[in-house]
Design an enzyme around this catalytic site. Structure first.
Site, PDB file in Angstrom:
ATOM      1  N   LYS A 181       0.858  -1.185   0.000  1.00 51.13           N
ATOM      2  CA  LYS A 181       0.000   0.000   0.000  1.00 51.13           C
ATOM      3  C   LYS A 181       0.896   1.238   0.000  1.00 51.13           C
ATOM      4  O   LYS A 181       1.906   1.277   0.714  1.00 51.13           O
ATOM      5  CB  LYS A 181      -0.891   0.002   1.253  1.00 51.13           C
ATOM      6  CG  LYS A 181      -1.661   1.301   1.462  1.00 51.13           C
ATOM      7  CD  LYS A 181      -2.551   1.279   2.694  1.00 51.13           C
ATOM      8  CE  LYS A 181      -3.150   2.668   2.920  1.00 51.13           C
ATOM      9  NZ  LYS A 181      -4.093   2.715   4.020  1.00 51.13           N
ATOM     10  N   GLU A 226      -8.369  12.447  12.237  1.00 51.96           N
ATOM     11  CA  GLU A 226      -7.566  11.262  12.616  1.00 51.96           C
ATOM     12  C   GLU A 226      -6.634  11.507  13.793  1.00 51.96           C
ATOM     13  O   GLU A 226      -5.706  12.308  13.719  1.00 51.96           O
ATOM     14  CB  GLU A 226      -6.758  10.773  11.393  1.00 51.96           C
ATOM     15  CG  GLU A 226      -6.082   9.433  11.650  1.00 51.96           C
ATOM     16  CD  GLU A 226      -5.852   8.615  10.394  1.00 51.96           C
ATOM     17  OE1 GLU A 226      -6.279   9.030   9.300  1.00 51.96           O
ATOM     18  OE2 GLU A 226      -5.239   7.543  10.513  1.00 51.96           O
TER      19      GLU A 226
HETATM   20  C1  LIG Z   1      -4.146  10.901   3.291  1.00 50.57           C
HETATM   21  C2  LIG Z   1      -5.334  11.370   3.702  1.00 50.57           C
HETATM   22  O1  LIG Z   1      -6.223  10.628   4.419  1.00 50.57           O
HETATM   23  C3  LIG Z   1      -5.876   9.330   4.873  1.00 50.57           C
HETATM   24  C4  LIG Z   1      -6.219   8.308   3.864  1.00 50.57           C
HETATM   25  C5  LIG Z   1      -7.448   7.676   3.860  1.00 50.57           C
HETATM   26  C6  LIG Z   1      -7.814   6.725   2.744  1.00 50.57           C
HETATM   27  O2  LIG Z   1      -6.972   6.490   1.868  1.00 50.57           O
HETATM   28  O3  LIG Z   1      -8.942   6.220   2.697  1.00 50.57           O
HETATM   29  C7  LIG Z   1      -8.370   7.912   4.891  1.00 50.57           C
HETATM   30  C8  LIG Z   1      -8.033   8.669   5.949  1.00 50.57           C
HETATM   31  C9  LIG Z   1      -6.666   9.141   6.163  1.00 50.57           C
HETATM   32  O4  LIG Z   1      -5.959   8.236   6.936  1.00 50.57           O
HETATM   33  C10 LIG Z   1      -5.729  12.781   3.463  1.00 50.57           C
HETATM   34  O5  LIG Z   1      -6.805  13.172   3.928  1.00 50.57           O
HETATM   35  O6  LIG Z   1      -4.957  13.523   2.836  1.00 50.57           O
END
Ligand SMILES: C=C(O[C@@H]1C=C(C(=O)O)C=C[C@H]1O)C(=O)O
Length: 419
Positions: A181, A226
């Protein structure tokens, strides 16, 4: 005076009960806001008593060590004893070990806080031999905040086409083996109008995303959902988010969107990488580690997320920043395995993320504090340059166009606040 040395001068800190200050965000400075507010509760800073800057792979460890010496040298008079009362520092740390951007720890001159219907004011004095405040209660006038701020944001160094190409390349690398990932981001840029009151941006973010933390530290502003690490004594909590979907346009399509997210193999896999990496980093550090067995669906105004809450017990003397240091970067913002993903992010994005996706938060004298991931955010420089970032997790099953759309949704807190 702002200091940038690493020596800790003796601080005299006094906290007093404050009559209702109204919305705390109004009390920070219009040009240099310091804030950490959720649902109207939280702290804001006015001015800077101390500023420490850090770079490199040990930036958080160095900050934690400096903080210990600041606390040791301080005299704190805090009869209020609420979370965020007494001596506090705000911090914001670069995403990457080799970032050219400085990470900062800022001790304000004055803190105004609110928690569960009580408010307080903390004064932090750097003069040698200062006396604590002589009064037991105080009040402050509610400052006027300038009008809504509007900024046209245009593609930055990574436009939609470049981002889609980066996602496609990441999928190829993942399929070829190596990373599982990779979280890739893109940026938008603009210019704040001269004289804009940055607090207006914060008020808009907080009004639209009350359940998120609206933050401002050294030019970085945002409303993030988060929690990387929150500590209260030896109790640690964290919230991992990974896996996202657009909200529906009505109740039926919204429920369908949430259910489709929970059933999406791609999103469930993305989430599993994020929670697994967090648990693996925590295990050597904590006891009584517990995580939700299944992710729940977190509803935000712009998105559904898959979310897992985590709790654990920390050994005594472990500060919230020590935990953030051990956890960063999680697979929610970098990828899996961490080292491969971090290299791929640097290679494919080719731009320094600065403090986007790094820990941002606050810490008190006991080491208790809360470090969020600086997502849904923009950096506003002193000259008014605005740079917003948003990213998305890429796994083998990702499609470039969908990740472009997902990042557009993640820009919304910032683009709406600056509309
Ligand atoms: C990287 C980001 O968000 C992150 C990525 C996510 C995802 O890929 O689903 C969800 C929440 C966050 O951990 C961002 O908001 O820039």
């Amino acid at each position: 005076m702002t200091r940038t040395t690493t020596a800790a001068p003796p601080l005299t800190v006094s906290t007093r009960i404050l009559d209702d200050p109204g919305t705390v965000l109004r009390h920070t400075l219009r040009d240099r806001p310091l804030a950490f507010v959720r649902n109207g509760d939280g702290i804001v800073g006015i001015g800077e008593a101390l500023r420490f800057t850090f770079t490199g792979p040990d930036r958080m460890r160095d900050a934690a060590a400096v903080w210990r010496s600041v606390v040791e040298a301080a005299t704190v008079d805090d009869p209020v004893q609420l979370r965020g009362s007494g001596l506090v520092a705000f911090g914001s740390f670069a995403f990457a070990d080799d970032s050219a951007d400085e990470s900062v720890l800022i001790v304000p001159r004055v803190v105004i806080g609110r928690r569960r219907g009580k408010a307080w004011l903390t004064a932090i004095d750097t003069t040698v031999g200062a006396e604590p405040l002589a009064f037991t209660r105080t009040s402050v006038p509610v400052p006027h905040v300038g009008p809504h701020v509007s900024v046209t944001l245009r593609p930055g160094r990574i436009d939609e086409a470049a981002y889609a190409a980066n996602v496609a390349e990441a999928v190829r690398r993942i399929v070829a083996g190596g990373a599982q990932k990779v979280v890739l981001a893109r940026d938008l840029v603009g210019t704040l109008p001269p004289g804009a009151d940055r607090r207006a941006v914060l008020l808009d973010l907080a009004a639209a995303y009350p359940q998120c933390v609206t933050f401002a530290v050294d030019g970085l502003v945002g409303a993030t959902p988060e929690t990387l690490a929150r500590t209260d004594g030896t109790r640690l909590t964290a919230r991992v988010l990974a896996g996202s979907a657009a909200r529906g346009t009505d109740e039926v399509s919204d429920r369908a969107a949430a259910e489709a997210l929970a059933a999406s193999a791609k999103d469930v896999e993305e989430h599993a990488f994020a929670i697994d990496s967090l648990l693996a980093s925590l295990r050597p550090l904590v006891t009584e580690l517990r995580a939700d067995p299944e992710p729940f669906r977190l509803q935000l105004p712009n998105l559904w997320h898959l979310a897992t809450d985590v709790q654990a017990t920390l050994p005594p003397d472990t500060t919230s920043l020590d935990v953030a240091d051990a956890l960063h970067p999680t697979a929610a913002v970098a990828g899996t395995p961490t080292d491969v993903a971090v290299r791929l992010v640097a290679e494919l994005e080719g731009v320094d993320r600065g403090r986007y996706a790094g820990p941002v938060g606050w810490m008190g004298a006991t080491g208790d504090g809360e470090w969020m991931l600086a997502l849904r955010s923009a950096r506003i420089d002193d000259d008014g340059t605005v740079r917003a970032w948003a990213g998305a997790g890429v796994v083998a099953g990702s499609e470039p166009a969908r990740e472009v759309a997902e990042t557009a949704l993640k820009f919304r807190p910032v683009t709406d606040a600056l509309a």
